[in-house]
Design a protein around this motif. Structure first.
Motif, PDB file in Angstrom:
ATOM      1  N   ALA A   1      71.254  59.565  40.001  1.00 16.60           N
ATOM      2  CA  ALA A   1      71.520  59.508  41.430  1.00 16.60           C
ATOM      3  C   ALA A   1      72.297  58.249  41.736  1.00 16.60           C
ATOM      4  O   ALA A   1      72.401  57.347  40.923  1.00 16.60           O
ATOM      5  CB  ALA A   1      70.208  59.506  42.206  1.00 16.60           C
ATOM      6  N   ALA A   2      72.851  58.225  42.934  1.00 22.45           N
ATOM      7  CA  ALA A   2      73.624  57.070  43.352  1.00 22.45           C
ATOM      8  C   ALA A   2      72.731  55.841  43.422  1.00 22.45           C
ATOM      9  O   ALA A   2      71.548  55.940  43.722  1.00 22.45           O
ATOM     10  CB  ALA A   2      74.242  57.329  44.726  1.00 22.45           C
TER      11      ALA A   2
ATOM     12  N   ALA B   1      72.635  63.681  45.798  1.00 23.56           N
ATOM     13  CA  ALA B   1      71.653  64.325  44.927  1.00 23.56           C
ATOM     14  C   ALA B   1      71.616  65.831  45.139  1.00 23.56           C
ATOM     15  O   ALA B   1      71.477  66.607  44.184  1.00 23.56           O
ATOM     16  CB  ALA B   1      70.276  63.714  45.170  1.00 23.56           C
ATOM     17  N   LEU B   2      71.727  66.281  46.391  1.00 25.48           N
ATOM     18  CA  LEU B   2      71.734  67.714  46.658  1.00 25.48           C
ATOM     19  C   LEU B   2      72.967  68.385  46.073  1.00 25.48           C
ATOM     20  O   LEU B   2      72.889  69.501  45.530  1.00 25.48           O
ATOM     21  CB  LEU B   2      71.643  67.977  48.158  1.00 25.48           C
ATOM     22  N   PHE B   3      74.122  67.743  46.164  1.00 21.85           N
ATOM     23  CA  PHE B   3      75.318  68.298  45.524  1.00 21.85           C
ATOM     24  C   PHE B   3      75.091  68.426  44.016  1.00 21.85           C
ATOM     25  O   PHE B   3      75.429  69.449  43.411  1.00 21.85           O
ATOM     26  CB  PHE B   3      76.534  67.410  45.795  1.00 21.85           C
TER      27      PHE B   3
ATOM     28  N   VAL C   1      66.363  60.083  40.465  1.00 19.91           N
ATOM     29  CA  VAL C   1      65.615  60.952  41.356  1.00 19.91           C
ATOM     30  C   VAL C   1      65.139  62.159  40.574  1.00 19.91           C
ATOM     31  O   VAL C   1      65.938  62.891  39.997  1.00 19.91           O
ATOM     32  CB  VAL C   1      66.503  61.405  42.537  1.00 19.91           C
ATOM     33  N   SER C   2      63.835  62.385  40.528  1.00 18.93           N
ATOM     34  CA  SER C   2      63.320  63.562  39.846  1.00 18.93           C
ATOM     35  C   SER C   2      63.608  64.785  40.685  1.00 18.93           C
ATOM     36  O   SER C   2      63.652  64.723  41.902  1.00 18.93           O
ATOM     37  CB  SER C   2      61.816  63.424  39.614  1.00 18.93           C
TER      38      SER C   2
ATOM     39  N   ILE D   1      71.541  59.174  54.860  1.00 17.95           N
ATOM     40  CA  ILE D   1      71.831  60.508  54.321  1.00 17.95           C
ATOM     41  C   ILE D   1      72.681  60.541  53.059  1.00 17.95           C
ATOM     42  O   ILE D   1      72.577  61.494  52.280  1.00 17.95           O
ATOM     43  CB  ILE D   1      72.481  61.407  55.388  1.00 17.95           C
ATOM     44  N   LEU D   2      73.547  59.561  52.821  1.00 18.95           N
ATOM     45  CA  LEU D   2      74.499  59.711  51.723  1.00 18.95           C
ATOM     46  C   LEU D   2      73.827  59.846  50.363  1.00 18.95           C
ATOM     47  O   LEU D   2      74.238  60.706  49.554  1.00 18.95           O
ATOM     48  CB  LEU D   2      75.513  58.566  51.732  1.00 18.95           C
ATOM     49  N   PRO D   3      72.805  59.059  50.021  1.00 18.78           N
ATOM     50  CA  PRO D   3      72.148  59.288  48.737  1.00 18.78           C
ATOM     51  C   PRO D   3      71.528  60.675  48.622  1.00 18.78           C
ATOM     52  O   PRO D   3      71.501  61.271  47.538  1.00 18.78           O
ATOM     53  CB  PRO D   3      71.077  58.186  48.683  1.00 18.78           C
TER      54      PRO D   3
END
Length: 313
Positions: A6-7, A113-115, A17-18, A107-109
Motif C-alpha cells: 500500500a501507499a 488500495a481498492l484499485f 494493508v491486509s 481517502i487517497l490511501p
C-alpha cells in the motif's frame, strides 16, 4: 491472510494493508454487468456522516484508520458491490465543510488500495483538486467515476477536470452546499424543475468536452428537498431516466425514510431503514435506473439480480 503493498501512510502504522482475499484483476466500468441495475457501496471515511460517520475517522484529532476503511471497502467489493463510493467529506445537511487537503489525506490511501484490490471506485467529492488527485491515483480512467453532489453550485473547474481526465461523472441535483441546501427546497413543480436544472448542469459538462455517454444523472433525493418532494421525485423516476443518461439513485437510510418509519414521533434510526431502502431500490430497478447507492450491499445485489431476471423473462 494475504497482504498487498500500500501507499506510504496507509494504516495506523504505515505497514502493508491486509486484504480480505488475494487481489483480483483490476475491473473497469466496461467489465460491470449490463443485465441488471448495478450496486454502489458507500464507504464514508468521515467523522460525521449521518449513518456510518466515525467508523474510520476518530475525533477530536481526526486520526484516520485507513486499514479498517480498506477492509470495509474490499468487503463490499467481495460481497458483490459493482462500485465502491469513497467519500472524505460528509454531504449530509448541516455538515461542516472539509478542506481538500484533509479530504485527500483521508481517502487517497484507501483509493490506491481498492484499485489494487480490483475494485471500480467512485469518489464522492465537490473539490476539483480532489477529483484530479483521484484521477492521478487511478490505474486509468475506466477504473474511476467522479461523484459530485454539488448540483447548481458545482465548482467552475470541475467539468474541465473531468473532461481532461477522461472519466465518468455523476452529477446530482442540488441547490446549495451542506449548510444551505435545505433552505432552498422551494419548487412550484419539483419534477419539472429538477429535470431542467439537471440539464443545465449536464450542459456545463458537455460544453467542457465530456461525452454524453460518460455523464450519469442523480435526482438528488434529500438534497435541497423535503420528504414530500423526495417522494414526488421517486414517483416520477421515469422522467429522469427519459433524459437518456444512466441514472444513479441514492435513497439508502435517508431521513425521509426515518420519518416514514417513525415510532411515537421519533424517526427510525438509520440502521433500521434498510428494508425500506431495499423496497425502493427494487422499484427503481424496475424503472430502469443504472445503479443504486447503498450501505447494505449483499442483499441489494441479490435483489438487483432478481429484478434483472424478472425484466429479462
Amino acid at each position: 491472510m494475504d497482504t498487498m503493498g500500500a501507499a506510504p501512510g496507509t494504516g495506523p502504522n504505515t505497514g502493508p494493508v491486509s486484504v480480505v482475499r488475494r487481489a483480483a484483476a483490476k475491473k473497469t466500468v466496461a467489465d460491470l454487468p449490463t443485465d441488471r441495475t448495478l450496486v454502489m457501496g458507500i464507504l464514508n471515511v468521515t467523522p460525521d456522516s449521518f449513518s456510518d460517520g466515525g467508523r474510520f475517522v476518530a475525533p477530536p484529532d481526526t486520526v484516520v484508520d485507513h486499514e479498517s476503511a480498506v477492509h470495509a471497502g474490499l468487503s463490499q467489493h467481495y460481497a458483490g458491490a459493482d462500485i465502491v463510493d469513497v467519500g472524505g467529506e460528509s454531504t449530509r445537511p448541516g455538515a461542516d465543510p472539509v478542506e481538500p487537503e484533509e479530504e485527500q489525506r483521508r481517502i487517497l490511501p484507501v483509493l490506491e488500495a481498492l484499485f489494487t484490490g480490483g475494485a471500480v471506485v467512485s469518489v464522492d467529492t465537490r473539490h476539483p483538486s480532489t477529483a484530479a488527485a483521484a484521477i492521478a491515483a487511478a490505474p486509468g480512467p475506466e477504473h474511476l467515476i467522479i461523484n459530485d453532489v454539488s448540483g447548481m453550485v458545482t465548482a467552475a473547474e470541475m467539468p474541465q477536470v473531468v473532461a481532461d481526465g477522461g472519466v465518468r461523472v455523476i452529477i446530482t441535483h442540488n441547490r446549495g452546499d451542506a449548510q444551505t441546501m435545505q433552505s432552498r427546497a422551494q419548487y412550484d413543480d419539483v419534477v419539472a424543475e429538477v429535470v431542467a436544472e439537471l440539464q443545465q448542469i449536464r450542459d456545463r459538462y458537455l460544453d467542457a468536452g465530456v461525452p454524453a455517454e460518460r455523464i450519469i444523472l442523480d435526482p438528488g433525493i434529500g438534497f435541497a428537498k423535503t420528504a414530500a418532494q423526495s417522494w414526488e421525485l421517486l414517483r416520477h423516476l421515469d422522467r429522469i431516466v427519459a433524459l437518456g443518461h444512466p441514472v444513479l439513485l441514492g435513497v439508502s437510510r435517508k431521513g425521509f425514510l426515518g420519518e416514514l418509519l417513525a415510532r411515537s414521533g421519533a424517526p427510525r434510526e438509520a440502521q433500521g431503514r434498510d428494508a425500506a431502502t431495499l423496497a425502493l431500490n427494487a422499484l427503481a430497478a424496475q424503472a430502469g435506473v443504472w445503479a443504486v447507492r447503498v450501505h447494505d450491499v449483499e442483499p441489494t445485489v441479490d435483489a438487483m439480480k432478481a429484478v434483472g431476471a424478472l425484466r429479462r423473462a
